[in-house]
Design a protein around this motif. Structure first.
Motif, short mmCIF file in Angstrom:
data_model
loop_
_atom_site.label_atom_id
_atom_site.label_comp_id
_atom_site.label_asym_id
_atom_site.label_seq_id
_atom_site.Cartn_x
_atom_site.Cartn_y
_atom_site.Cartn_z
N TYR A 8 0.84 -1.20 0.00
CA TYR A 8 0.00 0.00 0.00
C TYR A 8 0.88 1.25 0.00
N THR A 9 0.38 2.32 -0.57
CA THR A 9 0.92 3.65 -0.36
C THR A 9 -0.17 4.43 0.35
N VAL A 10 0.16 4.93 1.56
CA VAL A 10 -0.82 5.54 2.45
C VAL A 10 -0.34 6.93 2.86
N ARG A 11 -1.26 7.88 2.89
CA ARG A 11 -0.92 9.23 3.36
C ARG A 11 -0.49 9.19 4.82
N SER A 12 0.48 10.01 5.15
CA SER A 12 1.07 10.02 6.49
C SER A 12 0.04 10.27 7.59
N ASP A 13 -0.92 11.15 7.35
CA ASP A 13 -1.89 11.47 8.39
C ASP A 13 -2.93 10.37 8.60
N PHE A 14 -2.87 9.30 7.82
CA PHE A 14 -3.79 8.18 7.97
C PHE A 14 -3.07 6.91 8.43
N ILE A 15 -1.77 6.97 8.58
CA ILE A 15 -0.97 5.77 8.84
C ILE A 15 -1.32 5.11 10.17
N GLU A 16 -1.54 5.91 11.21
CA GLU A 16 -1.87 5.34 12.52
C GLU A 16 -3.19 4.58 12.46
N GLU A 17 -4.20 5.18 11.85
CA GLU A 17 -5.51 4.52 11.72
C GLU A 17 -5.40 3.26 10.86
N PHE A 18 -4.63 3.33 9.79
CA PHE A 18 -4.46 2.19 8.89
C PHE A 18 -3.77 1.02 9.60
N ILE A 52 3.75 0.69 2.80
CA ILE A 52 3.55 -0.37 3.78
C ILE A 52 3.43 -1.67 2.99
N PHE A 53 4.17 -2.68 3.43
CA PHE A 53 3.99 -3.96 2.78
C PHE A 53 4.16 -5.10 3.77
N ALA A 54 3.42 -6.16 3.49
CA ALA A 54 3.46 -7.37 4.30
C ALA A 54 3.79 -8.54 3.40
N ILE A 55 4.54 -9.49 3.95
CA ILE A 55 4.83 -10.75 3.27
C ILE A 55 4.08 -11.84 4.01
N TRP A 56 3.29 -12.58 3.26
CA TRP A 56 2.50 -13.69 3.80
C TRP A 56 3.00 -15.00 3.23
N GLU A 57 2.95 -16.06 4.04
CA GLU A 57 3.42 -17.38 3.63
C GLU A 57 2.27 -18.39 3.72
N TYR A 58 2.21 -19.25 2.71
CA TYR A 58 1.20 -20.32 2.65
C TYR A 58 1.91 -21.60 2.22
N ASP A 59 1.34 -22.73 2.53
CA ASP A 59 1.96 -23.99 2.14
C ASP A 59 1.98 -24.17 0.63
N SER A 60 0.99 -23.63 -0.06
CA SER A 60 0.91 -23.75 -1.52
C SER A 60 -0.04 -22.68 -2.04
N TYR A 61 -0.05 -22.49 -3.35
CA TYR A 61 -0.99 -21.56 -3.96
C TYR A 61 -2.44 -22.02 -3.71
N GLU A 62 -2.65 -23.33 -3.74
CA GLU A 62 -3.99 -23.86 -3.50
C GLU A 62 -4.43 -23.54 -2.07
N ASP A 63 -3.52 -23.67 -1.10
CA ASP A 63 -3.85 -23.31 0.29
C ASP A 63 -4.17 -21.82 0.40
N TYR A 64 -3.41 -21.00 -0.31
CA TYR A 64 -3.67 -19.56 -0.31
C TYR A 64 -5.10 -19.28 -0.78
N LYS A 65 -5.51 -19.93 -1.87
CA LYS A 65 -6.86 -19.70 -2.41
C LYS A 65 -7.93 -20.12 -1.39
N VAL A 102 -2.59 0.17 -4.10
CA VAL A 102 -2.74 -1.13 -3.47
C VAL A 102 -2.30 -2.18 -4.47
N ARG A 103 -1.43 -3.07 -4.03
CA ARG A 103 -1.02 -4.19 -4.89
C ARG A 103 -1.02 -5.47 -4.07
N ASP A 104 -1.38 -6.55 -4.71
CA ASP A 104 -1.37 -7.88 -4.11
C ASP A 104 -0.61 -8.75 -5.10
N GLU A 105 0.61 -9.18 -4.75
CA GLU A 105 1.50 -9.81 -5.72
C GLU A 105 2.04 -11.15 -5.22
N ALA A 106 2.11 -12.11 -6.12
CA ALA A 106 2.78 -13.36 -5.84
C ALA A 106 4.29 -13.13 -5.92
#
Length: 112
Positions: A8-18, A52-65, A102-106
């Motif tokens: 995400y790219t988030v405005r500074s004045d919204f970061i705490e709420e986000f 802001i970015f997060a890395i998420w881990e799953y056992d497989s793409y099928e588990d992610y779905k 907002v981006r959601d990327e493999a």
């Protein structure tokens, strides 16, 4: 393993709420349904926005779905998200005024 990056790219004045919304609403629901958070970071862009970015881990793409389907179909969670948007002016307002990207990327491994 399957990894994804939510960005995400988030405005500074919204970061705490986000960040509060992530920690109170999104993170518990993701964990409840089996997603694993590797980490979540933010960087001040120096122009009144943060990356802001997060890395998420799953056992497989099928588990992610399967996990994403559970997350998106959790009625209590969906209502909490809707309530958060409304409390902050509505989804369209937030996306027009506070969250510019907002981006959601493999992610693919570069290690063999």
């Amino acid at each position: 393993m399957f990894y994804r990056r939510k960005y995400y790219t988030v405005r500074s004045d919204f970061i705490e709420e986000f960040n509060k919304h992530f920690n109170k609403t999104n993170l518990p629901n993701q964990l409840k349904h089996g997603a694993r958070l590797v980490g979540r970071w933010m960087k001040d862009n120096g122009n009144n926005t943060f990356e802001i970015f997060a890395i998420w881990e799953y056992d497989s793409y099928e588990d992610y779905k399967v996990i994403e389907s559970k997350v998106r179909n959790d009625a209590r969670h969906v209502q909490r998200v809707k309530d958060w948007y409304e409390k902050n002016g509505g989804k369209d307002y937030i996306l027009e005024n506070y969250i510019s990207e907002v981006r959601d990327e493999a992610l693919l491994s570069a290690v063999k």
